[in-house]
Every structure is written in C-alpha cells, then in structure tokens.
Design a protein around this motif. Structure first.
Motif, short mmCIF file in Angstrom:
data_model
loop_
_atom_site.label_atom_id
_atom_site.label_comp_id
_atom_site.label_asym_id
_atom_site.label_seq_id
_atom_site.Cartn_x
_atom_site.Cartn_y
_atom_site.Cartn_z
N LYS A 137 30.97 26.27 55.14
CA LYS A 137 31.84 27.37 54.73
C LYS A 137 32.05 27.27 53.24
O LYS A 137 32.29 26.19 52.70
CB LYS A 137 33.19 27.30 55.46
N TYR A 138 31.97 28.39 52.59
CA TYR A 138 32.12 28.43 51.14
C TYR A 138 33.52 28.90 50.80
O TYR A 138 33.94 29.98 51.18
CB TYR A 138 31.04 29.34 50.53
N ARG A 139 34.27 28.03 50.11
CA ARG A 139 35.68 28.27 49.77
C ARG A 139 35.84 28.26 48.25
O ARG A 139 35.01 27.73 47.52
CB ARG A 139 36.57 27.18 50.37
N ASP A 140 36.96 28.81 47.81
CA ASP A 140 37.25 28.85 46.37
C ASP A 140 37.48 27.45 45.79
O ASP A 140 37.04 27.16 44.68
CB ASP A 140 38.50 29.71 46.10
N LEU A 141 38.16 26.59 46.51
CA LEU A 141 38.47 25.25 46.02
C LEU A 141 37.35 24.25 46.24
O LEU A 141 37.46 23.09 45.86
CB LEU A 141 39.75 24.73 46.69
N GLY A 142 36.29 24.66 46.91
CA GLY A 142 35.16 23.79 47.20
C GLY A 142 34.66 24.06 48.61
O GLY A 142 35.41 24.53 49.46
N ASP A 143 33.41 23.79 48.83
CA ASP A 143 32.80 24.07 50.13
C ASP A 143 33.35 23.14 51.21
O ASP A 143 33.97 22.12 50.92
CB ASP A 143 31.29 23.92 50.04
N GLU A 144 33.07 23.51 52.45
CA GLU A 144 33.54 22.75 53.60
C GLU A 144 32.38 22.60 54.57
O GLU A 144 31.73 23.58 54.91
CB GLU A 144 34.71 23.49 54.25
N TYR A 145 32.12 21.37 55.00
CA TYR A 145 31.06 21.10 55.96
C TYR A 145 31.67 20.45 57.20
O TYR A 145 32.52 19.57 57.10
CB TYR A 145 30.01 20.12 55.41
N ILE A 194 33.96 17.42 55.85
CA ILE A 194 33.92 17.24 54.40
C ILE A 194 34.48 18.52 53.78
O ILE A 194 34.01 19.61 54.08
CB ILE A 194 32.49 16.99 53.90
N ARG A 195 35.47 18.38 52.92
CA ARG A 195 36.07 19.57 52.31
C ARG A 195 36.29 19.35 50.82
O ARG A 195 36.23 18.22 50.34
CB ARG A 195 37.37 19.94 53.00
N TYR A 196 36.56 20.43 50.15
CA TYR A 196 36.72 20.45 48.69
C TYR A 196 35.50 19.83 48.02
O TYR A 196 35.60 19.12 47.04
CB TYR A 196 37.99 19.74 48.24
N ILE A 197 34.34 20.12 48.57
CA ILE A 197 33.13 19.49 48.09
C ILE A 197 32.49 20.32 46.97
O ILE A 197 32.46 21.54 47.03
CB ILE A 197 32.13 19.24 49.25
N SER A 198 32.04 19.61 45.98
CA SER A 198 31.32 20.26 44.89
C SER A 198 30.20 19.32 44.44
O SER A 198 30.31 18.11 44.54
CB SER A 198 32.25 20.57 43.72
#
Length: 132
Positions: free
Chosen positions: A47-55, A79-83
């Motif tokens: 999932k693509y989020r503003d604060l970073g992707d989420e897997y 995994i969240r807030y991933i960049s």
C-alpha cells in the motif's frame, strides 16, 4: 488436555531502522526450503501512503513429521513508513518492521482419530498421557 494444535512459539520482533527487505525475504524463504518445509505465501500486499509505503507479507510453512504430527510455522511481516535509501550503492529500506512468528505442532492433521468416540478417546489418551 492437549488440543490438536500445540503452541511452540508465539512471539513478535519489532525493529525500527534500516534493513534489506529483499535479502530478508530471500534468506527466510531459503531457510524454509533447506529445512524441507512446504511453503505458501498467503498474502503479499503493498500500500502506498503519504508517510511511507506499507507492506504485509504472510507465509505459512508446513512439514510433515509422520501421519500424526506436522510442524507449522506462520510468519507475518508488517512493514510500515518504509522508504528506499541507498547505503554504499545498495538499495536498503528505512521504516518500522514487525515480524510475528507462530509455530505449533498440529496433531492428527488428517483427522484419522476423530471419526468415532473410541478413536477420540484414544487420541486424548495418547496425546495427554503417552506422548506428553
């Protein structure tokens, strides 16, 4: 009284920092293969989020011991807030990772001992007194 599923491990590992998701994925999968587990990926969501992707990645691995017992390991990566970031020309990831591991023994996974009352009684006797 022993249930059909006997818990062995139920734990969470949390890490905030920089990690190599691709190597973690490949090495973990390789470990299951080397230990002769039947491996299935139940979920792989990005999932693509503003604060970073989420897997979210969920695996289930099984290995039959005999006709009565099989080992099962359920693994969930959240995994969240991933960049993406580069360190020494290697693609790495920065974010929050939580790995949940559940390992258990599944007894009578073919349900051979659940078809009649006497077999259920023998299953309970064997599970609670003989192999315990």
């Amino acid at each position: 009284m022993i249930e059909k599923k006997v818990s062995v491990v139920d734990t969470k590992i949390k890490e905030v920092g920089i990690f190599d998701v691709e190597t973690l994925y490949k090495e973990t999968k390789s470990w299951f293969d080397s230990k002769k587990y039947t491996f299935q990926e139940k979920e792989h969501t990005e999932k693509y989020r503003d604060l970073g992707d989420e897997y979210i990645i969920e695996w289930i691995a099984e290995r039959k011991v005999d006709d009565y017992v099989k080992f099962v390991i359920e693994t969930r990566f959240f995994i969240r807030y991933i960049s993406k970031t580069n360190i020494k020309d290697k693609k790495m990831y920065k974010g929050d990772m939580e790995i949940t591991l559940k390992a258990y023994l599944e007894l009578d996974y073919k349900n051979k001992w659940q078809t009649s009352r006497i077999k259920k009684f023998l299953f309970n006797l064997y599970s609670n007194y003989i192999i315990k």
